[in-house]
Design a protein around this motif. Structure first.
Motif, PDB file in Angstrom:
ATOM      1  N   ILE A 253      -1.337   7.251   0.862  1.00  0.00           N
ATOM      2  CA  ILE A 253      -0.834   6.938   1.971  1.00  0.00           C
ATOM      3  C   ILE A 253      -0.725   5.446   1.994  1.00  0.00           C
ATOM      4  O   ILE A 253      -1.603   4.844   1.516  1.00  0.00           O
ATOM      5  N   ALA A 254       0.567   5.235   2.373  1.00  0.00           N
ATOM      6  CA  ALA A 254       0.751   3.747   2.273  1.00  0.00           C
ATOM      7  C   ALA A 254       0.067   3.065   3.519  1.00  0.00           C
ATOM      8  O   ALA A 254       0.282   3.445   4.762  1.00  0.00           O
ATOM      9  N   THR A 255      -0.568   1.955   3.101  1.00  0.00           N
ATOM     10  CA  THR A 255      -1.606   1.590   4.476  1.00  0.00           C
ATOM     11  C   THR A 255      -1.522   0.075   4.270  1.00  0.00           C
ATOM     12  O   THR A 255      -1.208  -0.701   3.280  1.00  0.00           O
ATOM     13  N   CYS A 256      -2.035  -0.418   5.385  1.00  0.00           N
ATOM     14  CA  CYS A 256      -2.254  -2.125   5.560  1.00  0.00           C
ATOM     15  C   CYS A 256      -3.313  -1.899   6.622  1.00  0.00           C
ATOM     16  O   CYS A 256      -3.423  -1.221   7.449  1.00  0.00           O
ATOM     17  N   ALA A 257      -3.781  -3.406   6.522  1.00  0.00           N
ATOM     18  CA  ALA A 257      -4.607  -3.996   7.912  1.00  0.00           C
ATOM     19  C   ALA A 257      -3.799  -4.166   9.231  1.00  0.00           C
ATOM     20  O   ALA A 257      -2.882  -4.476   9.191  1.00  0.00           O
TER      21      ALA A 257
ATOM     22  N   ASP B 189      11.961   6.268  -1.981  1.00  0.00           N
ATOM     23  CA  ASP B 189      12.131   7.444  -1.271  1.00  0.00           C
ATOM     24  C   ASP B 189      12.441   7.293   0.313  1.00  0.00           C
ATOM     25  O   ASP B 189      12.956   7.947   0.889  1.00  0.00           O
ATOM     26  N   VAL B 190      11.381   6.392   0.833  1.00  0.00           N
ATOM     27  CA  VAL B 190      11.365   6.063   2.064  1.00  0.00           C
ATOM     28  C   VAL B 190      12.254   5.089   2.692  1.00  0.00           C
ATOM     29  O   VAL B 190      12.726   5.373   3.909  1.00  0.00           O
ATOM     30  N   PHE B 191      12.006   4.083   2.248  1.00  0.00           N
ATOM     31  CA  PHE B 191      13.104   2.979   2.422  1.00  0.00           C
ATOM     32  C   PHE B 191      13.892   2.412   1.210  1.00  0.00           C
ATOM     33  O   PHE B 191      13.790   1.461   0.720  1.00  0.00           O
ATOM     34  N   PRO B 192      14.991   3.203   1.023  1.00  0.00           N
ATOM     35  CA  PRO B 192      15.781   2.985  -0.293  1.00  0.00           C
ATOM     36  C   PRO B 192      16.562   1.615  -0.373  1.00  0.00           C
ATOM     37  O   PRO B 192      17.024   1.267  -1.232  1.00  0.00           O
ATOM     38  N   ASP B 193      16.762   1.001   0.978  1.00  0.00           N
ATOM     39  CA  ASP B 193      17.368  -0.080   1.076  1.00  0.00           C
ATOM     40  C   ASP B 193      16.597  -1.381   0.972  1.00  0.00           C
ATOM     41  O   ASP B 193      16.887  -2.294   1.266  1.00  0.00           O
ATOM     42  N   ALA B 194      15.285  -1.017   0.798  1.00  0.00           N
ATOM     43  CA  ALA B 194      14.187  -2.239   0.778  1.00  0.00           C
ATOM     44  C   ALA B 194      14.614  -3.152  -0.526  1.00  0.00           C
ATOM     45  O   ALA B 194      14.687  -2.643  -1.652  1.00  0.00           O
ATOM     46  N   PRO B 195      14.403  -4.357  -0.287  1.00  0.00           N
ATOM     47  CA  PRO B 195      14.657  -5.206  -1.696  1.00  0.00           C
ATOM     48  C   PRO B 195      13.312  -5.314  -2.077  1.00  0.00           C
ATOM     49  O   PRO B 195      12.226  -4.918  -1.807  1.00  0.00           O
ATOM     50  N   ALA B 196      13.161  -5.733  -3.530  1.00  0.00           N
ATOM     51  CA  ALA B 196      11.749  -5.859  -4.274  1.00  0.00           C
ATOM     52  C   ALA B 196      10.905  -6.814  -3.510  1.00  0.00           C
ATOM     53  O   ALA B 196      11.455  -8.178  -3.127  1.00  0.00           O
ATOM     54  N   PRO B 197       9.638  -6.524  -3.069  1.00  0.00           N
ATOM     55  CA  PRO B 197       8.644  -7.400  -2.284  1.00  0.00           C
ATOM     56  C   PRO B 197       7.984  -8.239  -3.358  1.00  0.00           C
ATOM     57  O   PRO B 197       7.938  -7.974  -4.491  1.00  0.00           O
ATOM     58  N   PRO B 198       7.330  -9.356  -2.837  1.00  0.00           N
ATOM     59  CA  PRO B 198       6.388  -9.926  -3.620  1.00  0.00           C
ATOM     60  C   PRO B 198       5.005  -9.116  -3.927  1.00  0.00           C
ATOM     61  O   PRO B 198       4.974  -8.093  -3.060  1.00  0.00           O
ATOM     62  N   VAL B 199       4.675  -9.334  -5.462  1.00  0.00           N
ATOM     63  CA  VAL B 199       3.616  -8.440  -5.669  1.00  0.00           C
ATOM     64  C   VAL B 199       2.208  -9.197  -5.803  1.00  0.00           C
ATOM     65  O   VAL B 199       2.161 -10.432  -6.660  1.00  0.00           O
TER      66      VAL B 199
ATOM     67  N   LEU C 186       3.877   3.931  -8.432  1.00  0.00           N
ATOM     68  CA  LEU C 186       3.782   4.411  -7.178  1.00  0.00           C
ATOM     69  C   LEU C 186       4.146   3.813  -6.057  1.00  0.00           C
ATOM     70  O   LEU C 186       5.015   4.382  -5.250  1.00  0.00           O
ATOM     71  N   GLN C 187       3.932   2.439  -5.786  1.00  0.00           N
ATOM     72  CA  GLN C 187       4.469   2.045  -4.610  1.00  0.00           C
ATOM     73  C   GLN C 187       6.174   1.883  -4.764  1.00  0.00           C
ATOM     74  O   GLN C 187       6.675   2.221  -3.492  1.00  0.00           O
ATOM     75  N   ARG C 188       6.686   1.638  -5.706  1.00  0.00           N
ATOM     76  CA  ARG C 188       7.961   1.563  -5.843  1.00  0.00           C
ATOM     77  C   ARG C 188       8.652   2.774  -5.595  1.00  0.00           C
ATOM     78  O   ARG C 188      10.005   3.011  -5.050  1.00  0.00           O
ATOM     79  N   GLY C 189       8.068   3.742  -6.192  1.00  0.00           N
ATOM     80  CA  GLY C 189       8.903   5.344  -5.973  1.00  0.00           C
ATOM     81  C   GLY C 189       8.548   5.525  -4.451  1.00  0.00           C
ATOM     82  O   GLY C 189       9.519   6.172  -3.900  1.00  0.00           O
ATOM     83  N   TRP C 190       7.436   5.201  -3.876  1.00  0.00           N
ATOM     84  CA  TRP C 190       7.599   5.455  -2.261  1.00  0.00           C
ATOM     85  C   TRP C 190       8.644   4.822  -1.696  1.00  0.00           C
ATOM     86  O   TRP C 190       9.234   5.190  -0.679  1.00  0.00           O
TER      87      TRP C 190
ATOM     88  N   SER D 189       3.958   4.525   7.384  1.00  0.00           N
ATOM     89  CA  SER D 189       4.782   5.533   7.687  1.00  0.00           C
ATOM     90  C   SER D 189       4.168   6.945   7.850  1.00  0.00           C
ATOM     91  O   SER D 189       2.959   7.142   7.420  1.00  0.00           O
ATOM     92  N   ASP D 190       4.750   8.137   8.252  1.00  0.00           N
ATOM     93  CA  ASP D 190       4.282   9.512   7.970  1.00  0.00           C
ATOM     94  C   ASP D 190       4.424  10.218   6.752  1.00  0.00           C
ATOM     95  O   ASP D 190       3.860  11.132   6.657  1.00  0.00           O
ATOM     96  N   SER D 191       5.372   9.625   5.827  1.00  0.00           N
ATOM     97  CA  SER D 191       5.498  10.101   4.852  1.00  0.00           C
ATOM     98  C   SER D 191       4.440   9.704   3.664  1.00  0.00           C
ATOM     99  O   SER D 191       4.535   8.635   3.245  1.00  0.00           O
ATOM    100  N   PRO D 192       3.731  10.557   3.164  1.00  0.00           N
ATOM    101  CA  PRO D 192       2.737  10.397   2.222  1.00  0.00           C
ATOM    102  C   PRO D 192       3.420  10.345   0.772  1.00  0.00           C
ATOM    103  O   PRO D 192       4.616  10.681   0.692  1.00  0.00           O
ATOM    104  N   ARG D 193       2.793   9.998  -0.334  1.00  0.00           N
ATOM    105  CA  ARG D 193       3.282  10.324  -1.508  1.00  0.00           C
ATOM    106  C   ARG D 193       2.431  11.037  -2.319  1.00  0.00           C
ATOM    107  O   ARG D 193       1.164  10.889  -2.676  1.00  0.00           O
ATOM    108  N   ASP D 194       2.829  12.384  -2.862  1.00  0.00           N
ATOM    109  CA  ASP D 194       2.082  13.253  -3.272  1.00  0.00           C
ATOM    110  C   ASP D 194       2.344  13.267  -5.120  1.00  0.00           C
ATOM    111  O   ASP D 194       3.640  13.243  -5.467  1.00  0.00           O
TER     112      ASP D 194
END
Length: 290
Positions: free
Chosen positions: A158-162, A200-210, A193-197, A250-255
């Motif tokens: 599950i993609a999570t944050c505080a 799939d869920v936000f295909p237009d998202a630019p590469a984030p800081p890591v 894992l994160q990049r795959g999610w 998101s409601d979309s998990p990564r299996d």
């Protein structure tokens, strides 16, 4: 035939990276370890150990070391079949998330001594193919040459944050644009894992800081602290989500479907470990869709 004592000395030196450490484990002197390895090198006709700190294997030494490990495992399995007490050391590759959530109790059910290599589940088949380990947890469903493959189950992420992180980086909504600016947690350079999610869920998202953070429990701690967002195994974050210390992006998990690939000729010797992992996986993981 190779001298078992010489093979044991080679394996110990390469595993521990030092002649002194091998000597202590084998209860002999460092000089005796050196003599055994030199005798083995004379027998093979090639150098086996790069005498540096830590000691490293030559290509020939690595192949002979693998033979030594396999021979010791087969000998221990034979001794147990004959009703004798014998310890066997096995070198296996496990992904960190499995190790930190469900796999350790399975290891504890067996009598093996473990040399565990932490490797991303998407890359573990490479070191299994090269003979660095005799079995591995991997995402590869097709058996490697010379290996048997058994399904384990699905780890749900599950993609999570505080909440404080969400308020800062996603004040209105989680979008491709806002995710591109929010620091992301990454286990290692091999972690997809994160990049795959994202793809799939936000295909237009630019590469984030890591943030590079090679720790399963560290991912959860960092997420709760607001350091970044990341995908965490559902069993580790269910309680945090219920308490509100973490929120799902998101409601979309990564299996991720996991498989146990094991060297075919060592399969019988490793059967107790294989069965223990299968039992633990059935209790902890979701079934792999047919």
């Amino acid at each position: 035939m190779y001298d078992p004592a010489q093979l044991a000395a080679l394996e110990a030196v390469l595993r521990l990276g030092a002649f002194d450490g091998a000597a202590a484990e084998l209860a002999i002197t460092p000089s005796a370890v050196s003599q055994r390895i030199r005798a083995l090198e004379d027998r093979v006709g090639a150098p086996l150990v790069l005498r540096q700190s830590p000691a490293r294997a030559t290509p020939t030494g690595a192949r002979l070391c693998r033979h030594a490990r396999e021979l010791a495992l087969l000998d221990a399995a034979l001794a147990q079949d004959l009703g004798r007490v014998a310890e066997a050391r096995v070198r296996i590759a496990l992904n960190a998330d499995s190790l930190d959530t469900w796999a350790i109790p399975a290891l504890a059910e067996t009598d093996f001594l473990f040399d565990i290599v932490i490797e991303d589940e998407t890359a573990a088949h490479h070191i299994l193919r090269e003979g660095e380990v005799c079995a591995a947890i991997t995402t590869r469903a097709a058996p490697l040459q010379g290996c048997d493959v058994l399904p384990l189950g699905v780890t749900r992420y599950i993609a999570t944050c505080a909440p404080s992180f969400a308020k800062r980086y996603f004040p209105d909504a989680v979008t491709a644009a806002t995710l591109g600016k929010a620091p992301m947690l990454d286990f290692s350079g091999k972690d997809r894992l994160q990049r795959g999610w994202l793809a799939d869920v936000f295909p237009d998202a630019p590469a984030p800081p890591v943030h590079i953070l090679p720790s399963t429990h560290g991912f959860v701690t960092a997420s709760v602290a607001g350091l970044g967002w990341g995908l965490n195994p559902l069993p580790l974050v269910e309680e945090h989500i219920a308490k509100g210390t973490l929120i799902a992006l998101s409601d979309s998990p990564r299996d991720v479907a996991l498989y146990w690939q094991v060297s075919s000729h060592l399969g019988p010797a490793l059967r107790p470990l294989t069965k223990a992992l299968q039992r633990a996986a059935r209790n902890a993981l979701l079934p792999i869709p047919q």
